[in-house]
Design an enzyme around this catalytic site. Structure first.
Site, PDB file in Angstrom:
ATOM      1  N   HIS A  98      24.422  -6.365  -2.231  1.00 33.79           N
ATOM      2  CA  HIS A  98      24.184  -7.815  -1.924  1.00 33.79           C
ATOM      3  C   HIS A  98      23.990  -8.222  -0.572  1.00 33.79           C
ATOM      4  O   HIS A  98      24.107  -7.593   0.242  1.00 33.79           O
ATOM      5  CB  HIS A  98      25.553  -8.607  -2.320  1.00 33.79           C
ATOM      6  CG  HIS A  98      26.171  -8.559  -3.488  1.00 33.79           C
ATOM      7  ND1 HIS A  98      25.615  -9.302  -4.556  1.00 33.79           N
ATOM      8  CD2 HIS A  98      26.899  -7.828  -4.148  1.00 33.79           C
ATOM      9  CE1 HIS A  98      26.242  -8.866  -5.806  1.00 33.79           C
ATOM     10  NE2 HIS A  98      27.211  -7.921  -5.487  1.00 33.79           N
ATOM     11  N   ALA A 156      36.227  15.269   1.684  1.00 29.45           N
ATOM     12  CA  ALA A 156      36.799  14.185   0.733  1.00 29.45           C
ATOM     13  C   ALA A 156      37.114  13.019   1.334  1.00 29.45           C
ATOM     14  O   ALA A 156      37.428  12.843   2.440  1.00 29.45           O
ATOM     15  CB  ALA A 156      38.195  15.055   0.090  1.00 29.45           C
ATOM     16  N   ARG A 216      30.378  10.851   9.438  1.00 35.25           N
ATOM     17  CA  ARG A 216      29.916  11.221  10.948  1.00 35.25           C
ATOM     18  C   ARG A 216      29.713  12.946  10.694  1.00 35.25           C
ATOM     19  O   ARG A 216      30.411  13.433   9.773  1.00 35.25           O
ATOM     20  CB  ARG A 216      30.703  11.006  11.776  1.00 35.25           C
ATOM     21  CG  ARG A 216      30.428   9.347  12.420  1.00 35.25           C
ATOM     22  CD  ARG A 216      31.504   9.086  13.406  1.00 35.25           C
ATOM     23  NE  ARG A 216      32.231   7.942  12.755  1.00 35.25           N
ATOM     24  CZ  ARG A 216      33.423   7.955  12.411  1.00 35.25           C
ATOM     25  NH1 ARG A 216      34.174   9.050  12.579  1.00 35.25           N
ATOM     26  NH2 ARG A 216      33.998   6.890  11.731  1.00 35.25           N
ATOM     27  N   LYS A 223      30.210  19.275  11.873  1.00 31.52           N
ATOM     28  CA  LYS A 223      29.670  20.337  12.318  1.00 31.52           C
ATOM     29  C   LYS A 223      28.598  21.051  11.571  1.00 31.52           C
ATOM     30  O   LYS A 223      28.181  20.263  10.434  1.00 31.52           O
ATOM     31  CB  LYS A 223      30.619  21.792  12.558  1.00 31.52           C
ATOM     32  CG  LYS A 223      31.198  22.197  11.455  1.00 31.52           C
ATOM     33  CD  LYS A 223      32.447  23.256  11.552  1.00 31.52           C
ATOM     34  CE  LYS A 223      32.716  23.670  10.230  1.00 31.52           C
ATOM     35  NZ  LYS A 223      33.781  24.718  10.463  1.00 31.52           N
TER      36      LYS A 223
END
Lengths: 186, 159
Positions: B87, B133, B153, B156
Site C-alpha cells: 500500500h 529461517a 542481510r 556469508k
C-alpha cells in the site's frame, strides 16, 4: 479468459456454505454490520465478537476467547477492517481494532503472558493480562506478533515479520524484532 | 490447474486454479493458500508458475496480484509467504484507499528458503541463494549468498 463452469459452480457452493456458517455464528450471538464478508472463521464464543460494517475477514482466522463468562473479555473490530488469512486473536481481556485498519495474514495478537519468578514452575504462576488497542487506519504487515499492553496510534505502519512489545505513536513506521522506530510518515 | 501426474498437491485453498502451473515431479504440501487477485491471463500464460522438482512445505501461502515464478529445483520450507503488492502510505488519505502496484517475484534455480520466510514485492533471488529461517526479504539477493534476519542481510557467501 472466462473462468470455467465447474469453478463458478464451486464458488457458488462455497459462498452458500459460508453464508450458512455466518448465520449460525449470528444465532450464537455474533454481532456483524452491513456488507461484511466473513470467511471460514473459528470462534468458540461468538457472543464476545463484534464485527463492524463492510469488513473483510478471510479464511482460517481464529478468535480464541479464554474467559467467556467475564464482561471484560471481548474482541471488537471497527468498520472497513481487512483481516487476512490465518490471523490469530488470543484474548483474555480486550482486543479493540479501529476503523479502516489493514491487517495482513498470519498476524498474531496475544494479550496474555505469564509471571516467571524462580520460586515455582511457570505454568503454576498467574497469567498477566493487558488489553491491545489499535486506533484508526493502522497497517500491519504479514507475520507480525502484537504482544500484551500495546496501543498502536492512528496511521501507524508495522513492517512485515516484526514483533511489537511497546506502544507505537501516531503516523510512524516501525519494524524489526523487537520493533524499533524506522521513520515518520510524510 | 495445470498439474502433471507425477507431482503432488496436498489439501489447500486456491481461488483461481486456472492460473497456476506446476512442473514435473514437484510437490506442494497441505494447508497451502494460493490466492491470485488480478487479470485472468489466457491459456499457456500462468501468473503463478512453479518449475520442475520444486518442494514447497506445508502451510505456505501465496498472495499474488501480478505474478510469481519459481524456477527448477527450489526448496521452500514450511510456512513461507509470498506477497507481491503493498500500500502507499502518504499522509492525508486512508491507507486502505492507497492501492500500491504489484511487482512480480522471481526465484532462480536451486534456491533454498528456510521455514517461515516472508518474501515481499519485486524481489529477485539469484541462483543457489540460501535464506535463513524466519527472515523477511525485502531486497533482491545475488546468486550463491546466504542471507538472513529481519530485514534480511548478507551473512556469508557460499564457497
Amino acid at each position: 479468459m472466462r473462468p470455467n463452469r465447474i469453478a463458478l459452480l464451486n464458488n457458488k457452493v462455497r459462498s452458500l456454505s459460508l453464508k450458512s456458517a455466518v448465520l449460525f455464528l449470528k444465532l450464537r450471538g455474533m454481532q456483524t454490520g452491513k456488507d461484511s464478508s466473513i470467511g471460514k472463521i473459528t470462534c468458540d464464543w461468538p457472543n464476545k465478537l463484534t464485527i463492524g460494517d463492510s469488513c473483510e475477514v478471510q479464511d482460517d482466522v481464529d478468535f480464541r476467547i479464554w474467559q467467556p463468562y467475564s464482561d471484560n473479555c471481548l474482541i471488537k473490530l471497527g468498520s472497513n477492517v481487512f483481516i487476512g488469512h490465518a490471523c490469530e486473536f488470543v484474548c483474555n481481556s480486550r482486543i479493540i481494532i479501529g476503523n479502516n485498519c489493514l491487517i495482513a495474514s498470519k498476524t498474531t495478537f496475544n494479550d496474555t503472558g505469564h509471571e516467571f519468578s524462580l520460586k515455582s514452575t511457570i505454568n503454576k504462576q498467574p497469567v498477566t493480562v493487558k488489553e491491545i488497542i489499535l486506533e484508526e487506519d493502522v497497517w500491519i504487515g504479514t507475520s507480525c506478533v502484537i504482544l500484551q499492553g500495546v496501543t498502536i496510534g492512528k496511521g501507524a505502519v508495522i513492517a512485515a515479520g516484526s514483533m511489537v512489545n511497546k506502544s507505537i505513536p501516531c503516523y510512524e513506521v516501525w519494524g524489526g524484532v523487537p520493533a524499533r522506530f524506522i521513520k515518520k510518515r510524510v | 490447474m495445470n498439474v502433471p501426474s507425477n507431482s503432488y498437491v496436498g489439501k489447500g485453498r486456491i481461488n483461481n486454479p486456472s492460473q497456476v502451473k506446476l512442473g514435473q515431479s514437484s510437490s506442494i504440501h497441505d494447508k497451502f493458500i494460493i490466492s491470485y487477485v488480478g487479470k485472468l491471463l489466457g491459456r499457456r500464460a500462468y501468473p503463478i508458475n512453479i518449475g520442475n522438482g520444486v518442494f514447497i512445505g506445508p502451510n505456505s501461502s501465496f498472495d499474488i496480484t501480478s505474478g510469481i515464478t519459481i524456477h527448477d529445483n527450489c526448496m521452500i520450507a514450511q510456512g513461507c509467504k509470498f506477497i507481491d503488492h503493498d500500500h502507499g502510505m502518504a499522509l492525508g488519505k486512508l491507507m486502505k484507499l492507497q492501492l500500491g502496484f504489484g511487482l512480480p517475484i522471481i526465484l532462480e534455480k536451486d534456491v533454498w528458503l528456510g521455514c517461515n520466510v516472508v518474501v515481499l514485492k519485486g524481489v529477485f533471488i539469484g541462483e543457489g541463494a540460501v535464506i535463513a529461517a524466519g527472515s523477511v526479504v525485502n531486497k533482491s539477493i545475488p546468486p550463491y549468498e546466504i542471507w538472513g534476519g529481519v530485514p534480511a542481510r548478507l551473512i556469508k557467501k557460499r564457497i
